[in-house]
Design a protein around this motif. Structure first.
Motif, PDB file in Angstrom:
ATOM      1  N   LEU A   1       0.839  -1.206   0.000  1.00 14.75           N
ATOM      2  CA  LEU A   1       0.000   0.000   0.000  1.00 14.75           C
ATOM      3  C   LEU A   1       0.875   1.258   0.000  1.00 14.75           C
ATOM      4  O   LEU A   1       0.566   2.242  -0.690  1.00 14.75           O
ATOM      5  CB  LEU A   1      -0.920  -0.003   1.224  1.00 14.75           C
ATOM      6  N   ALA A   2       1.983   1.217   0.742  1.00  8.89           N
ATOM      7  CA  ALA A   2       2.875   2.383   0.834  1.00  8.89           C
ATOM      8  C   ALA A   2       3.377   2.806  -0.548  1.00  8.89           C
ATOM      9  O   ALA A   2       3.399   3.996  -0.883  1.00  8.89           O
ATOM     10  CB  ALA A   2       4.047   2.081   1.758  1.00  8.89           C
ATOM     11  N   VAL A   3       3.761   1.827  -1.371  1.00  7.17           N
ATOM     12  CA  VAL A   3       4.280   2.119  -2.711  1.00  7.17           C
ATOM     13  C   VAL A   3       3.246   2.894  -3.534  1.00  7.17           C
ATOM     14  O   VAL A   3       3.561   3.884  -4.205  1.00  7.17           O
ATOM     15  CB  VAL A   3       4.659   0.801  -3.444  1.00  7.17           C
ATOM     16  N   ARG A   4       1.978   2.465  -3.446  1.00  6.30           N
ATOM     17  CA  ARG A   4       0.921   3.121  -4.235  1.00  6.30           C
ATOM     18  C   ARG A   4       0.544   4.491  -3.656  1.00  6.30           C
ATOM     19  O   ARG A   4       0.249   5.428  -4.396  1.00  6.30           O
ATOM     20  CB  ARG A   4      -0.298   2.207  -4.314  1.00  6.30           C
TER      21      ARG A   4
ATOM     22  N   GLN B   1       1.382  13.162  -6.857  1.00  3.54           N
ATOM     23  CA  GLN B   1       0.385  13.895  -7.660  1.00  3.54           C
ATOM     24  C   GLN B   1      -0.245  15.047  -6.880  1.00  3.54           C
ATOM     25  O   GLN B   1      -1.117  15.749  -7.390  1.00  3.54           O
ATOM     26  CB  GLN B   1      -0.713  12.934  -8.125  1.00  3.54           C
ATOM     27  N   GLY B   2       0.185  15.223  -5.618  1.00  2.00           N
ATOM     28  CA  GLY B   2      -0.308  16.348  -4.827  1.00  2.00           C
ATOM     29  C   GLY B   2      -1.524  16.044  -3.980  1.00  2.00           C
ATOM     30  O   GLY B   2      -2.114  16.951  -3.379  1.00  2.00           O
ATOM     31  N   ILE B   3      -1.941  14.768  -3.910  1.00  2.76           N
ATOM     32  CA  ILE B   3      -3.110  14.419  -3.089  1.00  2.76           C
ATOM     33  C   ILE B   3      -2.711  14.425  -1.610  1.00  2.76           C
ATOM     34  O   ILE B   3      -1.744  13.777  -1.209  1.00  2.76           O
ATOM     35  CB  ILE B   3      -3.664  13.028  -3.476  1.00  2.76           C
ATOM     36  N   GLU B   4      -3.484  15.173  -0.793  1.00  2.00           N
ATOM     37  CA  GLU B   4      -3.150  15.308   0.632  1.00  2.00           C
ATOM     38  C   GLU B   4      -4.258  14.821   1.558  1.00  2.00           C
ATOM     39  O   GLU B   4      -4.104  14.848   2.769  1.00  2.00           O
ATOM     40  CB  GLU B   4      -2.835  16.780   0.952  1.00  2.00           C
ATOM     41  N   SER B   5      -5.383  14.405   0.977  1.00  2.00           N
ATOM     42  CA  SER B   5      -6.521  13.980   1.789  1.00  2.00           C
ATOM     43  C   SER B   5      -6.866  12.535   1.466  1.00  2.00           C
ATOM     44  O   SER B   5      -6.967  12.163   0.291  1.00  2.00           O
ATOM     45  CB  SER B   5      -7.716  14.901   1.500  1.00  2.00           C
ATOM     46  N   ILE B   6      -7.060  11.728   2.508  1.00  2.00           N
ATOM     47  CA  ILE B   6      -7.297  10.301   2.278  1.00  2.00           C
ATOM     48  C   ILE B   6      -8.423   9.796   3.190  1.00  2.00           C
ATOM     49  O   ILE B   6      -8.519  10.181   4.355  1.00  2.00           O
ATOM     50  CB  ILE B   6      -5.982   9.498   2.514  1.00  2.00           C
ATOM     51  N   ALA B   7      -9.309   8.979   2.622  1.00  2.00           N
ATOM     52  CA  ALA B   7     -10.401   8.355   3.380  1.00  2.00           C
ATOM     53  C   ALA B   7     -10.148   6.849   3.395  1.00  2.00           C
ATOM     54  O   ALA B   7      -9.964   6.247   2.328  1.00  2.00           O
ATOM     55  CB  ALA B   7     -11.740   8.653   2.716  1.00  2.00           C
ATOM     56  N   ILE B   8     -10.130   6.257   4.581  1.00  2.00           N
ATOM     57  CA  ILE B   8      -9.830   4.819   4.712  1.00  2.00           C
ATOM     58  C   ILE B   8     -11.032   4.112   5.322  1.00  2.00           C
ATOM     59  O   ILE B   8     -11.458   4.434   6.439  1.00  2.00           O
ATOM     60  CB  ILE B   8      -8.564   4.601   5.568  1.00  2.00           C
TER      61      ILE B   8
ATOM     62  N   GLU C   1      -7.372  -0.537   9.800  1.00  2.00           N
ATOM     63  CA  GLU C   1      -7.600   0.888   9.492  1.00  2.00           C
ATOM     64  C   GLU C   1      -6.593   1.760  10.233  1.00  2.00           C
ATOM     65  O   GLU C   1      -6.044   2.712   9.672  1.00  2.00           O
ATOM     66  CB  GLU C   1      -9.027   1.307   9.876  1.00  2.00           C
ATOM     67  N   LYS C   2      -6.351   1.446  11.500  1.00  2.00           N
ATOM     68  CA  LYS C   2      -5.393   2.233  12.290  1.00  2.00           C
ATOM     69  C   LYS C   2      -3.996   2.156  11.681  1.00  2.00           C
ATOM     70  O   LYS C   2      -3.277   3.159  11.595  1.00  2.00           O
ATOM     71  CB  LYS C   2      -5.361   1.736  13.734  1.00  2.00           C
ATOM     72  N   ALA C   3      -3.605   0.950  11.241  1.00  2.00           N
ATOM     73  CA  ALA C   3      -2.276   0.771  10.636  1.00  2.00           C
ATOM     74  C   ALA C   3      -2.167   1.566   9.330  1.00  2.00           C
ATOM     75  O   ALA C   3      -1.151   2.232   9.071  1.00  2.00           O
ATOM     76  CB  ALA C   3      -2.017  -0.716  10.369  1.00  2.00           C
TER      77      ALA C   3
ATOM     78  N   LEU D   1       0.316   4.835   8.484  1.00  2.00           N
ATOM     79  CA  LEU D   1       1.131   4.855   7.265  1.00  2.00           C
ATOM     80  C   LEU D   1       0.873   6.130   6.457  1.00  2.00           C
ATOM     81  O   LEU D   1       1.810   6.801   5.997  1.00  2.00           O
ATOM     82  CB  LEU D   1       0.801   3.612   6.419  1.00  2.00           C
ATOM     83  N   ALA D   2      -0.409   6.485   6.297  1.00  2.00           N
ATOM     84  CA  ALA D   2      -0.777   7.680   5.515  1.00  2.00           C
ATOM     85  C   ALA D   2      -0.176   8.941   6.141  1.00  2.00           C
ATOM     86  O   ALA D   2       0.331   9.817   5.439  1.00  2.00           O
ATOM     87  CB  ALA D   2      -2.294   7.796   5.416  1.00  2.00           C
ATOM     88  N   ARG D   3      -0.232   9.027   7.478  1.00  2.00           N
ATOM     89  CA  ARG D   3       0.321  10.212   8.153  1.00  2.00           C
ATOM     90  C   ARG D   3       1.831  10.283   7.972  1.00  2.00           C
ATOM     91  O   ARG D   3       2.397  11.357   7.760  1.00  2.00           O
ATOM     92  CB  ARG D   3      -0.047  10.195   9.638  1.00  2.00           C
ATOM     93  N   GLU D   4       2.505   9.115   8.051  1.00  2.00           N
ATOM     94  CA  GLU D   4       3.961   9.082   7.870  1.00  2.00           C
ATOM     95  C   GLU D   4       4.353   9.537   6.457  1.00  2.00           C
ATOM     96  O   GLU D   4       5.402  10.140   6.257  1.00  2.00           O
ATOM     97  CB  GLU D   4       4.487   7.665   8.122  1.00  2.00           C
ATOM     98  N   LEU D   5       3.484   9.252   5.488  1.00  2.00           N
ATOM     99  CA  LEU D   5       3.779   9.618   4.092  1.00  2.00           C
ATOM    100  C   LEU D   5       3.397  11.060   3.775  1.00  2.00           C
ATOM    101  O   LEU D   5       3.561  11.512   2.643  1.00  2.00           O
ATOM    102  CB  LEU D   5       3.055   8.663   3.137  1.00  2.00           C
ATOM    103  N   GLY D   6       2.831  11.777   4.769  1.00  2.00           N
ATOM    104  CA  GLY D   6       2.589  13.208   4.586  1.00  2.00           C
ATOM    105  C   GLY D   6       1.176  13.606   4.212  1.00  2.00           C
ATOM    106  O   GLY D   6       0.937  14.754   3.838  1.00  2.00           O
ATOM    107  N   PHE D   7       0.205  12.674   4.305  1.00  2.00           N
ATOM    108  CA  PHE D   7      -1.190  13.056   4.055  1.00  2.00           C
ATOM    109  C   PHE D   7      -1.649  13.969   5.199  1.00  2.00           C
ATOM    110  O   PHE D   7      -1.508  13.622   6.368  1.00  2.00           O
ATOM    111  CB  PHE D   7      -2.089  11.820   3.965  1.00  2.00           C
ATOM    112  N   GLN D   8      -2.176  15.142   4.848  1.00  2.00           N
ATOM    113  CA  GLN D   8      -2.554  16.128   5.856  1.00  2.00           C
ATOM    114  C   GLN D   8      -3.886  15.814   6.511  1.00  2.00           C
ATOM    115  O   GLN D   8      -4.110  16.132   7.666  1.00  2.00           O
ATOM    116  CB  GLN D   8      -2.625  17.532   5.208  1.00  2.00           C
ATOM    117  N   GLN D   9      -4.808  15.208   5.741  1.00  2.00           N
ATOM    118  CA  GLN D   9      -6.127  14.839   6.282  1.00  2.00           C
ATOM    119  C   GLN D   9      -6.292  13.331   6.146  1.00  2.00           C
ATOM    120  O   GLN D   9      -6.304  12.795   5.043  1.00  2.00           O
ATOM    121  CB  GLN D   9      -7.247  15.559   5.529  1.00  2.00           C
ATOM    122  N   VAL D  10      -6.413  12.648   7.280  1.00  2.00           N
ATOM    123  CA  VAL D  10      -6.617  11.195   7.272  1.00  2.00           C
ATOM    124  C   VAL D  10      -7.912  10.905   8.015  1.00  2.00           C
ATOM    125  O   VAL D  10      -8.013  11.108   9.226  1.00  2.00           O
ATOM    126  CB  VAL D  10      -5.429  10.463   7.946  1.00  2.00           C
TER     127      VAL D  10
END
Length: 477
Positions: free
Chosen positions: A145-148, A155-162, A174-176, A180-189
């Protein structure tokens, strides 16, 4: 020491303020929500003007007791589809689950089936699967998942819904994924077990996407207001109205609870004012600059001996609803919203007259505001004489010292009439075109009223129409 209290409704076009002075008297004020040449934020500017401060003076925090706000920032972002670009991450094999939805057909006789437009820009299926009893059917592949996700960040995407299957009950995966998303720099998780911790993946996933789509816009707005209400040691309590009609601390205000923040306050006001005049069956008609909100209230519907004794009002609320074509599961007032407001842009396109959903907003605003804006419903009313320029304050134009621009509006409508006549071979006058746009907008509003009343079996002949909002009075009749 007694201090000021401020209560605000921050709309897409105007911000209205009621302030309680230290001596207990009330004052009101109205500003354009956006006016970049003169101020950054209408809420703070309104406070400054009511306190009589100069532009360079510091806000005296000690003179302000509290600030309570309702805002349509989230509502308008959803109506106009101007939220944060969002990525959806769900369980393996379920990438189309929100697109498929419930497989219902709202219009059973429609031959051209239009699927609702999804808010997310892309979907990733994580290699993971938990069963209903918590058994791990497919372990969570964090590396894959990290690779994708890294590609989406590029591409500049900063918001993610899991939202994972059975995540409401067994949220470990979901917590894991969230970590991961926060470590990769997503601002909204947004994680579904936090946003909507209930069974059923479709409504839970939909609500999580809405939260991720709207929360960044809301957070930016809240920070903008809160930063100016905070001094070195003191902070003014700041509360926001939620969709369910209750107040919440600004820092706990989320996208999913903000959809009807502004309109919810309107419902409470509509019921209180009508009940004071002896009416207990009410249709609320709230037409602002960007949208029109309609609501139904019947005092007899929820009456009980306890409520009557304590004079408690029971409002209609829903827990699963659809707003602007988006499914949502969160407690909210039962309000129907349509994208037809005073600032809704009118145009002739694809061989037909069209109104909205785009809005001219507060800036540049309608053409008559003299800021180079497009033609809107307000301009139709100006041309037809329903809005009289001479009765308006001279606060428009680049220097905020001019009245409404009737001549400019007339010229634009005449140009539009010539263009339509050339394209269609017909002979429309400018006034006919303006009336045509108004007819379309009013039809849209009337259909909204039917949806919350007649279509639910209520006989509206026994009701009073309570019209409010900046443009309500122009169209209620």
């Amino acid at each position: 020491m007694a201090a000021w209290q401020f209560w605000m409704d921050r709309g897409g076009t105007f911000t209205d303020i009621v302030a309680k002075k230290p001596d207990g008297s009330l004052v009101t004020h109205k500003l354009l929500s956006e006016n970049p040449a003169h101020y950054k934020d209408a809420a703070i500017q309104g406070i400054r003007e009511l306190l009589g401060l100069a532009d360079d003076q510091t806000l005296p925090i000690e003179l302000i007791d509290e600030v309570k706000m309702g805002t349509t920032v989230a509502t308008n972002a959803l109506l106009e589809r101007k939220g944060e670009p969002t990525l959806l991450v769900t369980s393996h094999g379920l990438g189309d689950i929100l697109k498929i939805g419930y497989q219902t057909r709202p219009d059973i006789f429609a031959l051209d089936i239009r699927l609702p437009e999804q808010l997310y820009v892309g979907v990733e299926e994580a290699s993971e699967r938990l069963l209903a009893d918590g058994t791990v059917d497919l372990p969570f592949d964090e590396e894959g998942l990290a690779v994708r996700l890294i590609e989406w960040r590029k591409q500049g995407i900063e918001s993610i819904a899991i939202a994972f299957a059975h995540g409401y009950r067994f949220p470990e995966h979901e917590k894991a994924a969230g970590r991961l998303a926060r470590e990769l720099g997503f601002q909204q998780v947004s994680l579904s077990h936090e946003v909507s911790p209930l069974v059923k993946l479709v409504p839970r996933g939909d609500t999580t996407v809405v939260d991720a789509y709207l929360s960044p816009i809301l957070r930016r707005y809240v920070e903008q207001v809160d930063s100016q209400l905070s001094a070195a040691k003191e902070t003014v309590p700041l509360y926001f109205m939620q969709s369910n009609g209750g107040l919440v601390d600004a820092h706990k205000f989320r996208g999913k609870d903000a959809i009807l923040s502004g309109p919810a306050g309107g419902v409470v006001g509509m019921v209180e004012t009508a009940c004071d005049d002896g009416f207990d069956r009410i249709i609320g008609f709230d037409m602002g600059g960007t949208s029109t909100d309609v609501a139904h209230f019947n005092a007899d519907q929820f009456s009980s001996s306890d409520n009557t004794k304590n004079n408690v009002r029971e409002y209609e609320r829903e827990f699963e609803t659809q707003v602007a074509g988006v499914r949502l599961r969160a407690p909210m007032m039962n309000i129907h919203t349509v994208a037809a407001g005073g600032g809704s842009i009118v145009k002739f396109s694809d061989g037909r007259f069209q109104v909205g959903p785009e809005s001219a907003g507060a800036f540049p605003g309608p053409a008559c505001y003299r800021n180079g804006g497009p033609l809107t419903i307000t301009d139709c009313n100006v041309l037809l004489g329903k809005v009289k320029a001479e009765y308006f304050p001279e606060c428009f134009g680049p220097q905020r010292n001019q009245g409404l621009d009737f001549e400019g509006v007339k010229k634009q409508f005449e140009d539009l009439a010539n263009s339509i006549n050339q394209e269609t071979g017909l002979h429309y006058g400018a006034e006919e075109i303006a009336q045509g746009f108004l007819t379309i907008a009013i039809e849209s509003m009337a259909n909204a009223v039917k949806k919350i009343s007649l279509q639910r079996g209520y006989d509206v002949s026994n009701y009073v129409l309570n019209a409010f909002g900046g443009a309500g009075a122009q169209h209620a009749c």
